[in-house]
Scaffold this active site. Sequence first.
Site, short mmCIF file in Angstrom:
data_model
loop_
_atom_site.label_atom_id
_atom_site.label_comp_id
_atom_site.label_asym_id
_atom_site.label_seq_id
_atom_site.Cartn_x
_atom_site.Cartn_y
_atom_site.Cartn_z
N LYS A 29 -2.83 22.72 5.17
CA LYS A 29 -2.23 23.83 5.95
C LYS A 29 -2.77 23.85 7.38
O LYS A 29 -2.26 24.56 8.22
CB LYS A 29 -2.54 25.17 5.27
CG LYS A 29 -1.90 25.30 3.90
CD LYS A 29 -1.98 26.73 3.36
CE LYS A 29 -1.55 26.80 1.92
NZ LYS A 29 -2.67 26.77 0.98
N ARG A 30 -3.83 23.07 7.65
CA ARG A 30 -4.43 23.18 8.97
C ARG A 30 -3.49 22.63 10.05
O ARG A 30 -2.74 21.69 9.80
CB ARG A 30 -5.80 22.51 9.02
CG ARG A 30 -5.79 21.00 9.06
CD ARG A 30 -7.20 20.51 8.75
NE ARG A 30 -7.48 19.19 9.31
CZ ARG A 30 -7.14 18.06 8.74
NH1 ARG A 30 -6.44 18.06 7.63
NH2 ARG A 30 -7.45 16.91 9.29
N CYS A 51 8.80 -15.96 16.75
CA CYS A 51 7.92 -15.59 15.62
C CYS A 51 7.19 -16.82 15.08
O CYS A 51 7.81 -17.85 14.81
CB CYS A 51 8.78 -14.94 14.52
SG CYS A 51 7.88 -14.74 12.97
N CYS A 54 8.58 -17.59 11.23
CA CYS A 54 9.96 -17.91 10.86
C CYS A 54 10.09 -19.40 10.52
O CYS A 54 9.35 -20.24 11.05
CB CYS A 54 10.91 -17.55 12.01
SG CYS A 54 11.45 -15.83 11.98
N HIS A 113 13.36 -12.72 8.77
CA HIS A 113 12.40 -12.00 9.62
C HIS A 113 12.56 -10.47 9.53
O HIS A 113 11.61 -9.72 9.74
CB HIS A 113 12.61 -12.47 11.07
CG HIS A 113 11.67 -11.88 12.05
ND1 HIS A 113 10.40 -12.40 12.27
CD2 HIS A 113 11.80 -10.82 12.90
CE1 HIS A 113 9.80 -11.68 13.22
NE2 HIS A 113 10.62 -10.72 13.61
N ASN A 153 -1.03 -6.57 4.46
CA ASN A 153 -1.13 -5.46 5.42
C ASN A 153 0.27 -5.25 5.94
O ASN A 153 0.85 -6.17 6.52
CB ASN A 153 -2.03 -5.83 6.60
CG ASN A 153 -3.46 -6.04 6.17
OD1 ASN A 153 -3.96 -5.34 5.30
ND2 ASN A 153 -4.12 -7.02 6.77
N CYS A 160 -1.34 -5.13 10.89
CA CYS A 160 -0.49 -6.30 10.66
C CYS A 160 -0.10 -6.89 12.01
O CYS A 160 0.32 -6.15 12.92
CB CYS A 160 0.74 -5.87 9.88
SG CYS A 160 1.86 -7.21 9.55
N SER A 161 -0.23 -8.21 12.16
CA SER A 161 -0.06 -8.81 13.49
C SER A 161 1.36 -9.28 13.76
O SER A 161 1.66 -9.72 14.86
CB SER A 161 -1.03 -9.98 13.64
OG SER A 161 -0.73 -10.96 12.67
N HIS A 164 7.21 -10.17 10.55
CA HIS A 164 7.79 -11.06 9.55
C HIS A 164 7.13 -10.75 8.19
O HIS A 164 5.91 -10.66 8.12
CB HIS A 164 7.56 -12.53 9.94
CG HIS A 164 8.38 -13.47 9.13
ND1 HIS A 164 9.50 -14.10 9.63
CD2 HIS A 164 8.29 -13.86 7.84
CE1 HIS A 164 10.04 -14.85 8.68
NE2 HIS A 164 9.32 -14.71 7.57
N HIS A 166 5.08 -10.85 5.21
CA HIS A 166 4.06 -11.82 4.78
C HIS A 166 2.83 -11.11 4.24
O HIS A 166 2.62 -9.92 4.47
CB HIS A 166 3.64 -12.71 5.97
CG HIS A 166 2.85 -11.96 7.01
ND1 HIS A 166 3.44 -11.14 7.94
CD2 HIS A 166 1.51 -11.88 7.25
CE1 HIS A 166 2.52 -10.60 8.71
NE2 HIS A 166 1.33 -11.02 8.31
N GLN A 168 -1.49 -12.23 2.75
CA GLN A 168 -2.55 -13.22 2.91
C GLN A 168 -3.28 -13.44 1.60
O GLN A 168 -3.25 -12.58 0.71
CB GLN A 168 -3.56 -12.74 3.94
CG GLN A 168 -3.01 -12.55 5.34
CD GLN A 168 -4.14 -12.39 6.35
OE1 GLN A 168 -5.12 -13.13 6.35
NE2 GLN A 168 -4.02 -11.40 7.21
N TYR A 316 -16.86 12.94 7.90
CA TYR A 316 -17.43 13.09 6.56
C TYR A 316 -17.23 11.81 5.73
O TYR A 316 -18.14 11.34 5.06
CB TYR A 316 -16.79 14.29 5.85
CG TYR A 316 -17.38 14.54 4.49
CD1 TYR A 316 -18.51 15.34 4.32
CD2 TYR A 316 -16.82 13.94 3.36
CE1 TYR A 316 -19.05 15.54 3.06
CE2 TYR A 316 -17.36 14.13 2.10
CZ TYR A 316 -18.48 14.94 1.95
OH TYR A 316 -19.03 15.13 0.71
P1 H2U Z 1 -1.79 -10.23 9.43
O1 H2U Z 1 -0.46 -9.84 9.95
O2 H2U Z 1 -2.17 -9.47 8.18
O3 H2U Z 1 -2.82 -10.18 10.51
O4 H2U Z 1 -1.67 -11.76 8.97
C1 H2U Z 1 -1.16 -12.76 9.77
C2 H2U Z 1 -2.06 -13.96 9.70
O5 H2U Z 1 -1.36 -15.08 10.18
C3 H2U Z 1 -3.33 -13.81 10.51
O6 H2U Z 1 -4.45 -13.88 9.65
C4 H2U Z 1 -2.26 -15.94 10.83
C5 H2U Z 1 -3.28 -15.02 11.46
O7 H2U Z 1 -4.53 -15.65 11.55
N1 H2U Z 1 -1.53 -16.78 11.79
C6 H2U Z 1 -1.59 -18.16 11.67
O8 H2U Z 1 -2.29 -18.67 10.79
N2 H2U Z 1 -0.89 -18.93 12.54
C7 H2U Z 1 -0.12 -18.44 13.56
O9 H2U Z 1 0.48 -19.18 14.28
C8 H2U Z 1 -0.02 -16.98 13.76
C9 H2U Z 1 -0.74 -16.10 12.80
#
Ligand code: H2U
Length: 346
Positions: A29-30, A51, A54, A113, A153, A160-161, A164, A166, A168, A316
């Site tokens: 509620k805060r 990408c 891809c 993608h 992730n 997540c980087s 696409h 994926h 790990q 906390y």
């Molecule tokens: P994350 O989105 O969870 O970060 O995972 C993507 C992974 O893909 C990341 O660990 C790898 C990154 O090191 N990667 C490659 O191995 N080659 C690439 O060309 C781009 C990203």
Amino acid sequence: MSLNFYQQPHRRYNILTGEWILVSPHRTKRPWQGKVEKINTTKMPSYDETCYLCPGNTRANGETNSAYTSTYAFQNDFAALIENTGNTELNKGLLTAKTEDGLCKVVCFSPDHSLTLPQMSVDAIYQVINLWQEEYKTLGQLNNINHVQIFENKGSVMGCSNPHPHGQIWAQQTIPDEVVKKDKHQLAYWQRNSNSLLADYLAQELETKERIISENTHFVALVPFWAVWPYETMIITKRHVQHIGLLNDDEKEAFASILKKLTTKYDNLFETSFPYSAGIHQSPTNGEENKHWHFHMSFYPPLLRSATVKKFMVGYEMFAGPQRDISAEQAAESLRNLPDKHYLDR
Ligand code: H2U
């Protein structure tokens, strides 16, 4: 007087890790004047020439992906762990360090993608599970690999980087601490009761169904009694299997189906691509029988009250211990009542 989960601050015990969590159900509620996340509403193309993941594209280190049409795994070009890194250690007074062998892989879930797991067909998710199964078996058999961690992730808010679809896999020499905790508590229960801790927990949950979200012939998705993240969930096998390598075809199909259902409900909750970190916990590949292990997959999503307000594990939580606001029962009820059809397909 019985404990009122919805009004009284209380602590709950995590049977898998032996940790306690503080539940403060009255606290949502805060007012919130803090950080509001940006929602990415850009529609993704099915193929993006920039990408790294891809099909047919060149990755950051110059290697080319195959023209894959289903799933695709490759060794991470920026791996956190590498093979044959030597066997050396430092023991100097109170300073201790040791080399760690391992290898990391990236698993592309789909050539498309624009998709995420909930938008993929059950058949396509089945192929992801097949690949996880193969990788667990192959990596687990390697010399010096005693644990295989499969995870995803999802969403930039979870680090997540790349959009696409994926996940790990990190495979390594030692058994990491989260897994050691679960190993210890499952083993102690197994030795005392000759039964799987999670099988008995599941039986108890199925009696009341208070925290059950979805169920099929072989799997149950629920909010664990001790959940920390607001909409944390767990998928558990009904059969006591130690690892993904033991799932048969029917079970893999049921796993794909419940994965699609759960992640669809997640997206439907705030009508957004729901971010999370998800991972499979299963027996280590240390050559032991590990009868006490029970396969499960956990989802830790950060969102709390909308697509833009997330839970921060700070203060906390960093200095004392985990805490949650809404109760596990409220979270389960919200997720259970959501449609199984994705909001974008309605
Ligand atoms: P994350 O989105 O969870 O970060 O995972 C993507 C992974 O893909 C990341 O660990 C790898 C990154 O090191 N990667 C490659 O191995 N080659 C690439 O060309 C781009 C990203």
